[in-house]
Design a protein around this motif. Structure first.
Motif, PDB file in Angstrom:
ATOM      1  N   ALA A  20       0.841  -1.206   0.000  1.00 40.04           N
ATOM      2  CA  ALA A  20       0.000   0.000   0.000  1.00 40.04           C
ATOM      3  C   ALA A  20       0.874   1.254   0.000  1.00 40.04           C
ATOM      4  O   ALA A  20       0.599   2.207  -0.753  1.00 40.04           O
ATOM      5  N   ALA A  21       1.928   1.272   0.806  1.00 39.14           N
ATOM      6  CA  ALA A  21       2.815   2.435   0.876  1.00 39.14           C
ATOM      7  C   ALA A  21       3.497   2.697  -0.461  1.00 39.14           C
ATOM      8  O   ALA A  21       3.634   3.851  -0.885  1.00 39.14           O
ATOM      9  N   GLU A  22       3.895   1.639  -1.139  1.00 40.97           N
ATOM     10  CA  GLU A  22       4.559   1.781  -2.441  1.00 40.97           C
ATOM     11  C   GLU A  22       3.590   2.339  -3.489  1.00 40.97           C
ATOM     12  O   GLU A  22       3.931   3.230  -4.268  1.00 40.97           O
ATOM     13  N   ILE A  23       2.373   1.840  -3.485  1.00 40.87           N
ATOM     14  CA  ILE A  23       1.351   2.329  -4.429  1.00 40.87           C
ATOM     15  C   ILE A  23       1.049   3.804  -4.147  1.00 40.87           C
ATOM     16  O   ILE A  23       0.956   4.618  -5.076  1.00 40.87           O
ATOM     17  N   LEU A  24       0.900   4.160  -2.877  1.00 43.35           N
ATOM     18  CA  LEU A  24       0.610   5.546  -2.516  1.00 43.35           C
ATOM     19  C   LEU A  24       1.741   6.484  -2.910  1.00 43.35           C
ATOM     20  O   LEU A  24       1.493   7.608  -3.356  1.00 43.35           O
ATOM     21  N   ALA A  25       2.981   6.038  -2.779  1.00 45.99           N
ATOM     22  CA  ALA A  25       4.122   6.870  -3.183  1.00 45.99           C
ATOM     23  C   ALA A  25       4.111   7.095  -4.693  1.00 45.99           C
ATOM     24  O   ALA A  25       4.353   8.224  -5.157  1.00 45.99           O
ATOM     25  N   ARG A  26       3.819   6.047  -5.469  1.00 43.52           N
ATOM     26  CA  ARG A  26       3.746   6.203  -6.935  1.00 43.52           C
ATOM     27  C   ARG A  26       2.580   7.104  -7.320  1.00 43.52           C
ATOM     28  O   ARG A  26       2.691   7.930  -8.232  1.00 43.52           O
ATOM     29  N   GLU A  27       1.448   6.971  -6.626  1.00 39.57           N
ATOM     30  CA  GLU A  27       0.264   7.803  -6.881  1.00 39.57           C
ATOM     31  C   GLU A  27       0.595   9.282  -6.664  1.00 39.57           C
ATOM     32  O   GLU A  27       0.257  10.133  -7.488  1.00 39.57           O
ATOM     33  N   ALA A  29       3.563  10.797  -6.684  1.00 34.40           N
ATOM     34  CA  ALA A  29       4.515  11.276  -7.697  1.00 34.40           C
ATOM     35  C   ALA A  29       3.815  11.521  -9.031  1.00 34.40           C
ATOM     36  O   ALA A  29       4.030  12.549  -9.682  1.00 34.40           O
ATOM     37  N   TYR A  30       2.967  10.583  -9.447  1.00 26.72           N
ATOM     38  CA  TYR A  30       2.254  10.701 -10.725  1.00 26.72           C
ATOM     39  C   TYR A  30       1.306  11.900 -10.706  1.00 26.72           C
ATOM     40  O   TYR A  30       1.284  12.697 -11.646  1.00 26.72           O
ATOM     41  N   SER A  31       0.554  12.056  -9.611  1.00 29.89           N
ATOM     42  CA  SER A  31      -0.401  13.166  -9.551  1.00 29.89           C
ATOM     43  C   SER A  31       0.318  14.512  -9.513  1.00 29.89           C
ATOM     44  O   SER A  31      -0.131  15.477 -10.137  1.00 29.89           O
ATOM     45  N   GLN A  32       1.449  14.579  -8.809  1.00 34.32           N
ATOM     46  CA  GLN A  32       2.169  15.847  -8.755  1.00 34.32           C
ATOM     47  C   GLN A  32       2.816  16.186 -10.097  1.00 34.32           C
ATOM     48  O   GLN A  32       2.886  17.362 -10.466  1.00 34.32           O
ATOM     49  N   GLU A  33       3.248  15.182 -10.829  1.00 39.93           N
ATOM     50  CA  GLU A  33       3.768  15.407 -12.189  1.00 39.93           C
ATOM     51  C   GLU A  33       2.668  15.973 -13.086  1.00 39.93           C
ATOM     52  O   GLU A  33       2.893  16.927 -13.838  1.00 39.93           O
ATOM     53  N   LEU A  34       1.459  15.408 -12.994  1.00 43.32           N
ATOM     54  CA  LEU A  34       0.338  15.898 -13.794  1.00 43.32           C
ATOM     55  C   LEU A  34      -0.073  17.311 -13.371  1.00 43.32           C
ATOM     56  O   LEU A  34      -0.450  18.130 -14.211  1.00 43.32           O
ATOM     57  N   GLN A  35       0.007  17.604 -12.073  1.00 45.84           N
ATOM     58  CA  GLN A  35      -0.304  18.956 -11.603  1.00 45.84           C
ATOM     59  C   GLN A  35       0.715  19.959 -12.144  1.00 45.84           C
ATOM     60  O   GLN A  35       0.343  21.046 -12.613  1.00 45.84           O
ATOM     61  N   ALA A  36       1.985  19.592 -12.090  1.00 47.58           N
ATOM     62  CA  ALA A  36       3.038  20.483 -12.592  1.00 47.58           C
ATOM     63  C   ALA A  36       2.879  20.748 -14.087  1.00 47.58           C
ATOM     64  O   ALA A  36       3.187  21.846 -14.555  1.00 47.58           O
ATOM     65  N   GLU A  66      -6.783   7.952 -20.427  1.00 50.30           N
ATOM     66  CA  GLU A  66      -5.413   7.435 -20.302  1.00 50.30           C
ATOM     67  C   GLU A  66      -4.775   7.874 -18.982  1.00 50.30           C
ATOM     68  O   GLU A  66      -4.080   7.084 -18.328  1.00 50.30           O
ATOM     69  N   ILE A  67      -5.008   9.109 -18.582  1.00 50.55           N
ATOM     70  CA  ILE A  67      -4.473   9.600 -17.311  1.00 50.55           C
ATOM     71  C   ILE A  67      -5.089   8.825 -16.145  1.00 50.55           C
ATOM     72  O   ILE A  67      -4.382   8.363 -15.249  1.00 50.55           O
ATOM     73  N   LEU A  68      -6.410   8.674 -16.161  1.00 44.61           N
ATOM     74  CA  LEU A  68      -7.086   8.013 -15.047  1.00 44.61           C
ATOM     75  C   LEU A  68      -6.693   6.545 -14.912  1.00 44.61           C
ATOM     76  O   LEU A  68      -6.437   6.069 -13.807  1.00 44.61           O
ATOM     77  N   VAL A  69      -6.638   5.826 -16.032  1.00 41.05           N
ATOM     78  CA  VAL A  69      -6.259   4.405 -15.923  1.00 41.05           C
ATOM     79  C   VAL A  69      -4.793   4.244 -15.567  1.00 41.05           C
ATOM     80  O   VAL A  69      -4.379   3.183 -15.101  1.00 41.05           O
ATOM     81  N   GLY A  70      -3.998   5.304 -15.745  1.00 37.80           N
ATOM     82  CA  GLY A  70      -2.593   5.274 -15.367  1.00 37.80           C
ATOM     83  C   GLY A  70      -2.353   5.523 -13.880  1.00 37.80           C
ATOM     84  O   GLY A  70      -1.237   5.354 -13.394  1.00 37.80           O
TER      85      GLY A  70
END
Length: 96
Positions: A20-27, A29-36, A66-70
């Protein structure tokens, strides 16, 4: 195109904590990249829920999909999408 997206997260209670911690960390990072990048324009936590309201600014339905399924948490989410249009009474020029 702008989209209002509600995401309700349902992580299984029996998911190992390290997974769970690993998935949350990837989530995150991915969301902050999309925000940036400007594609994930806004995100708000819903008080008392493991859910958020977000505004996406993307090319079209396909890009949003594509963003959501990613999303690393995608398999644990219920997602509702609403397309948004500029309101004719809006005084803002940057909300389209």
């Amino acid at each position: 195109m702008l989209f209002h997206v509600r995401m309700d997260v349902r992580i299984p209670r029996d998911l190992p904590a390290d997974e769970a911690a690993e998935i949350l960390a990837r989530e995150k990072a991915y969301s902050q990249e999309l925000q940036a990048s400007g594609k994930w324009r806004h995100i708000w936590r819903l008080a008392g829920e493991y859910a958020n309201f977000s505004i996406f600014d993307v090319r079209d339905n396909t890009e949003l999909h594509e963003i959501l399924v990613g999303l690393p948490l995608f398999k644990f989410m219920e997602i509702q999408v609403t397309p948004l249009l500029r309101h004719p009474s809006s005084i803002r020029e940057d909300d389209s």
